[in-house]
Design an enzyme around this catalytic site. Structure first.
Site: not given
Ligand code: ARG
Length: 401
Positions: A14, A95, A124, A175
């Site tokens: 991506d 992040r 995110d 994911s």
């Molecule tokens: N739900 C988690 C958060 O908001 C992880 C987010 C990313 N998860 C992922 N499988 N891409 O912190």
């Protein structure tokens, strides 16, 4: 001058496509930014070359694994932070460190905009953009998946049409986001919340049902930070890695939850955080003997609020900073050793020692020679119950009228 955009680049399909996609949609030059937060996998150099091969004008790569462990994982440990009592904030804490490097790269290369690969449904995007707003208020944000209609199908078609140096056939129904603090897996088959996760989902942990022989480990802390494992000095990064390996082999730290996202959706996520969960367990048990009762009770509330703020993308906020100051103050005496057994999916503490402990054997013992004067208890209980006793007297009186 052509406008420049820095893109948070993972090396995956991506964000590889996003380089050209953003270029075509905006006419800007794209600079790929890859940050190592201990996610493992490909080398930064491989990722750098791919970014350039996909049309990035520059590629900025940073090994931030020690920075991430010291400045992001350790505060999470000191807070014993578990969002909704379960989730050790794996993605949420990565992040802000990525944001720092995005802003740094934007300054270095004269970019006006920051791009990331998040969708419009998750947490995110909020964490990236709130972080950018705080550290680089003049920078604009763009998310190609959300703002430029970059769907999975279009990404595959684009990569094939342009002959990008990236595999488009590898099918992963999930994911995944991972770093040294843990791993998060969602979507696909897991979206039916009655479906149990299948074995192939896990990578940091072995199946706890068939564990190897129990593994006893001693973790030494100074002021809330792990400094040695079994007497061998370690950095925070080494401590997390070593416990990922040892606790992971025992299946410790598997978490299956439906959590409340900031955007108002409940979503199912599978986490594996063997090192993080072993460390949090040990740290909490050391606090149990070194932190005074009232301070400890209040700290639990503070830790919960801290976890919510960080989950909700407020890492750089004033309240989070103030809570950090409180938490740091509580860690002054959290120094000592915790011994625990890792086995069959559990990390169970079975010994603790500390020079700064508040555990007083002479007060606690039921053997002869204790220093606790039991005769004080009667009067104490009388006064402790006084307020409720007076109120209950009133309740009886009123009910009888
Ligand atoms: N739900 C988690 C958060 O908001 C992880 C987010 C990313 N998860 C992922 N499988 N891409 O912190």
């Amino acid at each position: 001058m052509t406008e420049r955009i820095v893109l948070a680049y993972s090396g995956g399909l991506d964000t590889s496509v996003a380089i050209g996609w953003i270029g075509e949609a905006t006419g800007a030059e794209v600079i790929a930014v890859a940050v190592d937060v201990g996610q493992g996998g490909e080398s930064l150099e491989t990722i750098r070359q791919r970014a350039l091969g996909c049309g990035a004008v520059e590629a900025y790569v940073a090994d931030a694994s020690d920075e991430f462990a010291n400045e992001y994982c350790m505060p999470t440990l000191k807070a014993n932070a578990l969002y909704q009592g379960h989730y050790p904030l794996v993605s949420a804490i990565s992040r802000p460190v990525i944001v720092k490097h995005l802003v740094k790269a934007a300054r270095e290369f004269g970019a006006t905009t920051v791009a990331h690969g998040c969708t419009g449904k998750g947490n995110d995007q909020v964490r990236f953009e709130v972080g950018i707003q705080t550290l680089g208020p003049d920078l604009k944000c763009i998310a190609p998946v959300r703002d430029l209609a970059l769907t999975r199908d279009k990404a595959i078609a684009f990569a094939e049409e342009k002959g990008l140096p990236i595999e488009t056939t590898k099918k992963n129904p999930y994911s995944i986001d991972q770093n040294v603090w843990g791993r998060a897996v969602e979507t696909g088959y897991l979206e039916d919340i009655w479906n149990a996760p299948t074995k192939d989902i896990y990578d940091y942990t072995a199946t706890p049902e068939f564990p190897p022989a129990p593994d006893e480990v001693t973790i030494s802390f100074v002021a809330g930070i792990p400094v040695a494992i079994d007497g061998v000095k370690v950095t925070p990064l080494q401590a997390i890695k070593e416990l990922n390996r040892r606790a992971g082999a025992q299946g410790v730290g598997r978490i299956d939850v439906v959590e409340d996202r900031l955007v108002g959706i409940k979503s199912r996520e599978i986490y594996e955080a063997p090192g993080a969960m072993a460390l949090i367990t040990a740290h909490k048990h050391l606090e149990d003997i070194t932190v005074e009762r009232e301070q400890a009770r209040f700290k639990a509330t503070v830790g919960q609020r801290w976890a919510e703020l960080v989950y909700d993308g407020q890492w750089f906020s004033p309240l989070k900073r103030s809570l950090d100051a409180f938490i740091d103050d509580t860690q002054k005496y959290v120094t000592g050793d915790i011994r625990m057994t890792l086995h069959g999916g559990q990390a169970i503490v079975n010994g603790r020692r500390s020079e700064t402990s508040l555990y007083d054997f002479d007060l606690a013992t039921y053997d002869t020679g204790d220093t606790f004067d039991q005769s004080m208890a009667r009067g104490f209980i009388e006064l402790w119950g006084m307020s409720a006793k007076v109120a209950s007297g009133r309740d009886i009186r009123v009910a009888g009228q």
